[in-house]
Enzyme design. Structure first.
Site, PDB file in Angstrom:
ATOM      1  N   ASP A  49       0.828  -1.190   0.000  1.00  0.00           N
ATOM      2  CA  ASP A  49       0.000   0.000   0.000  1.00  0.00           C
ATOM      3  C   ASP A  49       0.864   1.241   0.000  1.00  0.00           C
ATOM      4  OD1 ASP A  49      -2.134   1.694   2.351  1.00  0.00           O
ATOM      5  OD2 ASP A  49      -2.265   1.656   0.182  1.00  0.00           O
ATOM      6  N   ASP A  51       0.167   5.547   0.406  1.00  0.00           N
ATOM      7  CA  ASP A  51      -0.853   6.449   0.922  1.00  0.00           C
ATOM      8  C   ASP A  51      -1.858   6.780  -0.173  1.00  0.00           C
ATOM      9  OD1 ASP A  51      -1.937   7.851   2.994  1.00  0.00           O
ATOM     10  OD2 ASP A  51      -0.672   9.604   2.737  1.00  0.00           O
ATOM     11  N   GLU A  58      -5.972  10.971   1.185  1.00  0.00           N
ATOM     12  CA  GLU A  58      -5.675  12.381   0.895  1.00  0.00           C
ATOM     13  C   GLU A  58      -6.934  13.220   1.078  1.00  0.00           C
ATOM     14  OE1 GLU A  58      -2.930  13.901   0.569  1.00  0.00           O
ATOM     15  OE2 GLU A  58      -1.539  12.265   0.204  1.00  0.00           O
ATOM     16  N   GLY A  93       3.431  18.080   1.928  1.00  0.00           N
ATOM     17  CA  GLY A  93       2.502  18.943   2.638  1.00  0.00           C
ATOM     18  C   GLY A  93       3.015  20.345   2.897  1.00  0.00           C
ATOM     19  N   LYS A  94       4.271  20.463   3.287  1.00  0.00           N
ATOM     20  CA  LYS A  94       4.841  21.793   3.545  1.00  0.00           C
ATOM     21  C   LYS A  94       4.904  22.578   2.236  1.00  0.00           C
ATOM     22  CE  LYS A  94       8.502  19.935   5.546  1.00  0.00           C
ATOM     23  NZ  LYS A  94       8.120  18.531   5.694  1.00  0.00           N
ATOM     24  N   GLU A  95       5.309  21.895   1.190  1.00  0.00           N
ATOM     25  CA  GLU A  95       5.394  22.523  -0.125  1.00  0.00           C
ATOM     26  C   GLU A  95       4.006  22.904  -0.652  1.00  0.00           C
ATOM     27  OE1 GLU A  95       8.891  19.958   0.683  1.00  0.00           O
ATOM     28  OE2 GLU A  95       6.739  19.633   0.794  1.00  0.00           O
ATOM     29  N   ARG A  96       3.021  22.068  -0.338  1.00  0.00           N
ATOM     30  CA  ARG A  96       1.638  22.315  -0.758  1.00  0.00           C
ATOM     31  C   ARG A  96       1.102  23.584  -0.094  1.00  0.00           C
ATOM     32  NH1 ARG A  96      -0.387  17.087   0.280  1.00  0.00           N
ATOM     33  NH2 ARG A  96       0.766  16.586  -1.609  1.00  0.00           N
ATOM     34  N   HIS A 123       2.585  21.561   9.588  1.00  0.00           N
ATOM     35  CA  HIS A 123       2.651  20.228   8.973  1.00  0.00           C
ATOM     36  C   HIS A 123       2.792  19.139  10.034  1.00  0.00           C
ATOM     37  CE1 HIS A 123       4.352  16.878   6.582  1.00  0.00           C
ATOM     38  NE2 HIS A 123       3.381  17.258   5.775  1.00  0.00           N
ATOM     39  N   LYS A 126      -0.566  18.807  11.613  1.00  0.00           N
ATOM     40  CA  LYS A 126      -1.460  18.115  10.685  1.00  0.00           C
ATOM     41  C   LYS A 126      -1.210  16.618  10.730  1.00  0.00           C
ATOM     42  CE  LYS A 126      -0.409  16.651   7.019  1.00  0.00           C
ATOM     43  NZ  LYS A 126      -0.187  15.308   6.388  1.00  0.00           N
TER      44      LYS A 126
END
Length: 134
Positions: A49, A51, A58, A93-96, A123, A126
């Protein structure tokens, strides 16, 4: 390390159609025959698997966790499903968060000085929220 090796060995044996016991090293004197019963069982499936493959973590996990972290930090931001779908084109996530706020403007709760630290902190928060959810 040994445990992972045994699982991989058992998986390989099963995929080759061979008895698992044929691929297992001889038992030491301290092991009993009952310890081998699990090794003799037929392997029926192996799940690999990443994510978001087996469940849409997501959309239904990380997105709500980001939104809660924003709310908990006084940031007036809520990523909807469509917006988050676009943001998923940005890896990490930080980049997002950074890409999003560079595009729409940074919230007052994230002052210019220390933005990187605040994004990193958000992040981490989160991730904690997400782990609590699952």
């Amino acid at each position: 390390k040994m445990r992972f090796s045994a699982v991989v060995t058992a998986a390989a044996a099963s995929l080759l159609g061979a008895p698992v016991a044929a691929f297992v090293a001889p038992l030491s004197h301290s092991q009993s025959l009952r310890d081998t019963s699990a090794l003799s069982a037929a392997l029926e499936a192996i799940l690999f698997d990443c994510d978001g493959v087996l469940a849409d973590t997501e959309r239904d996990g990380h997105r709500p966790a980001f939104n809660r972290a924003f709310k908990d930090n006084g940031i007036d931001e809520e990523w909807g499903v469509d917006r988050y779908g676009v943001l998923l084109e940005v890896g990490g996530g930080k980049e997002r968060m950074t890409a999003h706020w560079n595009e729409v403007g940074w919230p007052d709760a994230v002052p210019e000085e220390g933005r990187q630290d605040k994004v990193k902190s958000l992040h981490l928060q989160k991730t904690d929220i997400f782990m609590d959810m699952i």
